[in-house]
Design a protein around this motif. Sequence first.
Motif, PDB file in Angstrom:
ATOM      1  N   TYR A  28       0.810  -1.217   0.000  1.00  0.00           N
ATOM      2  CA  TYR A  28       0.000   0.000   0.000  1.00  0.00           C
ATOM      3  C   TYR A  28       0.844   1.268   0.000  1.00  0.00           C
ATOM      4  O   TYR A  28       0.430   2.297  -0.559  1.00  0.00           O
ATOM      5  CB  TYR A  28      -0.946  -0.004   1.205  1.00  0.00           C
ATOM      6  CG  TYR A  28      -1.892  -1.178   1.242  1.00  0.00           C
ATOM      7  CD1 TYR A  28      -2.350  -1.771   0.063  1.00  0.00           C
ATOM      8  CD2 TYR A  28      -2.333  -1.696   2.455  1.00  0.00           C
ATOM      9  CE1 TYR A  28      -3.221  -2.852   0.089  1.00  0.00           C
ATOM     10  CE2 TYR A  28      -3.212  -2.776   2.483  1.00  0.00           C
ATOM     11  CZ  TYR A  28      -3.639  -3.350   1.314  1.00  0.00           C
ATOM     12  OH  TYR A  28      -4.498  -4.426   1.351  1.00  0.00           O
ATOM     13  N   GLU A  29       2.022   1.229   0.616  1.00  0.00           N
ATOM     14  CA  GLU A  29       2.870   2.419   0.658  1.00  0.00           C
ATOM     15  C   GLU A  29       3.345   2.824  -0.736  1.00  0.00           C
ATOM     16  O   GLU A  29       3.411   4.011  -1.063  1.00  0.00           O
ATOM     17  CB  GLU A  29       4.061   2.179   1.584  1.00  0.00           C
ATOM     18  CG  GLU A  29       3.730   2.323   3.057  1.00  0.00           C
ATOM     19  CD  GLU A  29       3.137   3.694   3.406  1.00  0.00           C
ATOM     20  OE1 GLU A  29       3.716   4.715   2.983  1.00  0.00           O
ATOM     21  OE2 GLU A  29       2.094   3.727   4.080  1.00  0.00           O
ATOM     22  N   THR A  30       3.686   1.818  -1.566  1.00  0.00           N
ATOM     23  CA  THR A  30       4.112   2.129  -2.928  1.00  0.00           C
ATOM     24  C   THR A  30       2.967   2.709  -3.741  1.00  0.00           C
ATOM     25  O   THR A  30       3.139   3.662  -4.498  1.00  0.00           O
ATOM     26  CB  THR A  30       4.677   0.873  -3.622  1.00  0.00           C
ATOM     27  OG1 THR A  30       5.873   0.481  -2.953  1.00  0.00           O
ATOM     28  CG2 THR A  30       4.991   1.148  -5.082  1.00  0.00           C
ATOM     29  N   ILE A  31       1.772   2.138  -3.591  1.00  0.00           N
ATOM     30  CA  ILE A  31       0.603   2.669  -4.300  1.00  0.00           C
ATOM     31  C   ILE A  31       0.337   4.104  -3.871  1.00  0.00           C
ATOM     32  O   ILE A  31       0.045   4.981  -4.694  1.00  0.00           O
ATOM     33  CB  ILE A  31      -0.628   1.774  -4.049  1.00  0.00           C
ATOM     34  CG1 ILE A  31      -0.411   0.387  -4.672  1.00  0.00           C
ATOM     35  CG2 ILE A  31      -1.895   2.414  -4.618  1.00  0.00           C
ATOM     36  CD1 ILE A  31      -1.486  -0.620  -4.345  1.00  0.00           C
ATOM     37  N   LYS A  32       0.471   4.364  -2.575  1.00  0.00           N
ATOM     38  CA  LYS A  32       0.293   5.722  -2.061  1.00  0.00           C
ATOM     39  C   LYS A  32       1.306   6.679  -2.687  1.00  0.00           C
ATOM     40  O   LYS A  32       0.954   7.802  -3.087  1.00  0.00           O
ATOM     41  CB  LYS A  32       0.439   5.719  -0.536  1.00  0.00           C
ATOM     42  CG  LYS A  32       0.264   7.080   0.118  1.00  0.00           C
ATOM     43  CD  LYS A  32       0.406   6.973   1.630  1.00  0.00           C
ATOM     44  CE  LYS A  32       0.257   8.325   2.303  1.00  0.00           C
ATOM     45  NZ  LYS A  32       0.395   8.204   3.789  1.00  0.00           N
ATOM     46  N   LYS A  33       2.564   6.251  -2.806  1.00  0.00           N
ATOM     47  CA  LYS A  33       3.599   7.099  -3.396  1.00  0.00           C
ATOM     48  C   LYS A  33       3.333   7.353  -4.875  1.00  0.00           C
ATOM     49  O   LYS A  33       3.584   8.447  -5.384  1.00  0.00           O
ATOM     50  CB  LYS A  33       4.966   6.461  -3.202  1.00  0.00           C
ATOM     51  CG  LYS A  33       5.466   6.511  -1.766  1.00  0.00           C
ATOM     52  CD  LYS A  33       6.797   5.798  -1.610  1.00  0.00           C
ATOM     53  CE  LYS A  33       7.262   5.823  -0.156  1.00  0.00           C
ATOM     54  NZ  LYS A  33       8.525   5.057   0.021  1.00  0.00           N
ATOM     55  N   LEU A  34       2.832   6.348  -5.591  1.00  0.00           N
ATOM     56  CA  LEU A  34       2.522   6.537  -7.006  1.00  0.00           C
ATOM     57  C   LEU A  34       1.444   7.600  -7.201  1.00  0.00           C
ATOM     58  O   LEU A  34       1.449   8.339  -8.184  1.00  0.00           O
ATOM     59  CB  LEU A  34       2.073   5.218  -7.634  1.00  0.00           C
ATOM     60  CG  LEU A  34       3.144   4.141  -7.785  1.00  0.00           C
ATOM     61  CD1 LEU A  34       2.516   2.811  -8.185  1.00  0.00           C
ATOM     62  CD2 LEU A  34       4.194   4.553  -8.803  1.00  0.00           C
ATOM     63  N   GLU A  58     -11.462  -7.342 -15.023  1.00  0.00           N
ATOM     64  CA  GLU A  58     -11.711  -7.006 -13.626  1.00  0.00           C
ATOM     65  C   GLU A  58     -11.011  -5.699 -13.309  1.00  0.00           C
ATOM     66  O   GLU A  58      -9.907  -5.429 -13.786  1.00  0.00           O
ATOM     67  CB  GLU A  58     -11.171  -8.095 -12.698  1.00  0.00           C
ATOM     68  CG  GLU A  58     -11.389  -7.808 -11.219  1.00  0.00           C
ATOM     69  CD  GLU A  58     -10.856  -8.902 -10.306  1.00  0.00           C
ATOM     70  OE1 GLU A  58     -11.285  -8.952  -9.129  1.00  0.00           O
ATOM     71  OE2 GLU A  58     -10.013  -9.706 -10.759  1.00  0.00           O
ATOM     72  N   MET A  59     -11.670  -4.870 -12.514  1.00  0.00           N
ATOM     73  CA  MET A  59     -11.100  -3.598 -12.080  1.00  0.00           C
ATOM     74  C   MET A  59     -10.834  -3.644 -10.579  1.00  0.00           C
ATOM     75  O   MET A  59     -11.729  -3.891  -9.783  1.00  0.00           O
ATOM     76  CB  MET A  59     -12.078  -2.460 -12.381  1.00  0.00           C
ATOM     77  CG  MET A  59     -11.719  -1.139 -11.719  1.00  0.00           C
ATOM     78  SD  MET A  59     -13.075   0.051 -11.893  1.00  0.00           S
ATOM     79  CE  MET A  59     -12.529   1.349 -10.775  1.00  0.00           C
ATOM     80  N   LEU A  60      -9.576  -3.410 -10.197  1.00  0.00           N
ATOM     81  CA  LEU A  60      -9.208  -3.266  -8.793  1.00  0.00           C
ATOM     82  C   LEU A  60      -8.916  -1.798  -8.542  1.00  0.00           C
ATOM     83  O   LEU A  60      -8.136  -1.183  -9.277  1.00  0.00           O
ATOM     84  CB  LEU A  60      -7.976  -4.107  -8.458  1.00  0.00           C
ATOM     85  CG  LEU A  60      -8.072  -5.605  -8.749  1.00  0.00           C
ATOM     86  CD1 LEU A  60      -6.754  -6.292  -8.434  1.00  0.00           C
ATOM     87  CD2 LEU A  60      -9.203  -6.238  -7.958  1.00  0.00           C
ATOM     88  N   TYR A  61      -9.523  -1.235  -7.513  1.00  0.00           N
ATOM     89  CA  TYR A  61      -9.387   0.197  -7.257  1.00  0.00           C
ATOM     90  C   TYR A  61      -8.754   0.462  -5.888  1.00  0.00           C
ATOM     91  O   TYR A  61      -9.126  -0.158  -4.889  1.00  0.00           O
ATOM     92  CB  TYR A  61     -10.753   0.889  -7.333  1.00  0.00           C
ATOM     93  CG  TYR A  61     -10.664   2.374  -7.053  1.00  0.00           C
ATOM     94  CD1 TYR A  61     -10.093   3.228  -7.998  1.00  0.00           C
ATOM     95  CD2 TYR A  61     -11.086   2.909  -5.850  1.00  0.00           C
ATOM     96  CE1 TYR A  61      -9.969   4.583  -7.736  1.00  0.00           C
ATOM     97  CE2 TYR A  61     -10.972   4.261  -5.584  1.00  0.00           C
ATOM     98  CZ  TYR A  61     -10.403   5.091  -6.536  1.00  0.00           C
ATOM     99  OH  TYR A  61     -10.260   6.420  -6.282  1.00  0.00           O
ATOM    100  N   TYR A  62      -7.819   1.414  -5.858  1.00  0.00           N
ATOM    101  CA  TYR A  62      -7.151   1.822  -4.625  1.00  0.00           C
ATOM    102  C   TYR A  62      -7.266   3.335  -4.490  1.00  0.00           C
ATOM    103  O   TYR A  62      -7.033   4.079  -5.449  1.00  0.00           O
ATOM    104  CB  TYR A  62      -5.664   1.424  -4.654  1.00  0.00           C
ATOM    105  CG  TYR A  62      -5.461  -0.068  -4.728  1.00  0.00           C
ATOM    106  CD1 TYR A  62      -5.174  -0.811  -3.586  1.00  0.00           C
ATOM    107  CD2 TYR A  62      -5.592  -0.743  -5.940  1.00  0.00           C
ATOM    108  CE1 TYR A  62      -5.011  -2.193  -3.655  1.00  0.00           C
ATOM    109  CE2 TYR A  62      -5.435  -2.116  -6.017  1.00  0.00           C
ATOM    110  CZ  TYR A  62      -5.147  -2.835  -4.870  1.00  0.00           C
ATOM    111  OH  TYR A  62      -5.004  -4.203  -4.951  1.00  0.00           O
ATOM    112  N   ASN A  63      -7.597   3.799  -3.292  1.00  0.00           N
ATOM    113  CA  ASN A  63      -7.643   5.232  -3.030  1.00  0.00           C
ATOM    114  C   ASN A  63      -6.226   5.793  -3.013  1.00  0.00           C
ATOM    115  O   ASN A  63      -5.238   5.048  -2.950  1.00  0.00           O
ATOM    116  CB  ASN A  63      -8.326   5.506  -1.685  1.00  0.00           C
ATOM    117  CG  ASN A  63      -9.818   5.282  -1.740  1.00  0.00           C
ATOM    118  OD1 ASN A  63     -10.496   5.728  -2.665  1.00  0.00           O
ATOM    119  ND2 ASN A  63     -10.358   4.588  -0.746  1.00  0.00           N
ATOM    120  N   SER A  64      -6.111   7.114  -3.020  1.00  0.00           N
ATOM    121  CA  SER A  64      -4.795   7.740  -3.057  1.00  0.00           C
ATOM    122  C   SER A  64      -4.016   7.547  -1.761  1.00  0.00           C
ATOM    123  O   SER A  64      -2.815   7.821  -1.718  1.00  0.00           O
ATOM    124  CB  SER A  64      -4.918   9.230  -3.374  1.00  0.00           C
ATOM    125  OG  SER A  64      -5.683   9.894  -2.387  1.00  0.00           O
TER     126      SER A  64
END
Length: 262
Positions: A28-34, A58-64
Amino acid sequence: MKFVKYQATGNDFVVVNGDVEKLNLSDYETIKKLCDRRFGIGGDGFIVIRSHSETDFEMLYYNSDGRPGSLCGNGSRCAVAFAYEAGFFEGKECSFMAYDGIHRARFHSEIGKVELEMADISNIEIGTQMVILDTGSPHYVTLVEDLSDLDIVEAGKAIRFSPRFAEDGINVNFVEQSGENQVIVATYERGVEDETYSCGTGVTASALGEYVLSGQTEQGQHEVNIQTKGGNLAVRFLVSDGNFEDIWLIGPATKVFEGEIE
């Protein structure tokens, strides 16, 4: 990692092909940095598109904030546009798996517009000048006289972090009626923890919430035009025996740029 940046009425997303890129989706930290606008690519969310056995993709979604999110309406429209370009489906129509189940969509590639089918709604909590409903994500909708007089972030925070909603969070939508079947919407989004230029599930909730809060009872087909800071959308829905069915969120999905990042 190759990525494509998309935006839908100012709601922007980093989108990647999960069949090609080998990602650690629990990082999650890397996704947050992206999603960070200073130290990464920048976006309101991160989307992974990958193959699925029952649907076109399929769609996977992550918040900022890097955490997995619920359904994102604007993100879903961008996902459809990306999936078309990446060859996950051909023609105008597709189906995809999301957080809340299977959705259908129509992509009008010649004008860059996506029609997204939303889940039917039958359970709405009605309070004093507010409603709570789930359009794939939980939303609090309230009518206001003049959005320009309102501090959206502070007003949104007060509701989102109130004792009832603090743990799980809720998206907060402020709706100003601007004409017949026309509204202006401003949304404070959980996960982003700020006002966003637009929110797809939020404008859907706002269209349905405005119908309830304005005392409308007319059955049959309705369409509401919605203005957000990021642009204009429309929500089409059928009212049948007090339930909302055949709900479609309609609006643009635009490719901004593509690139690579380590």
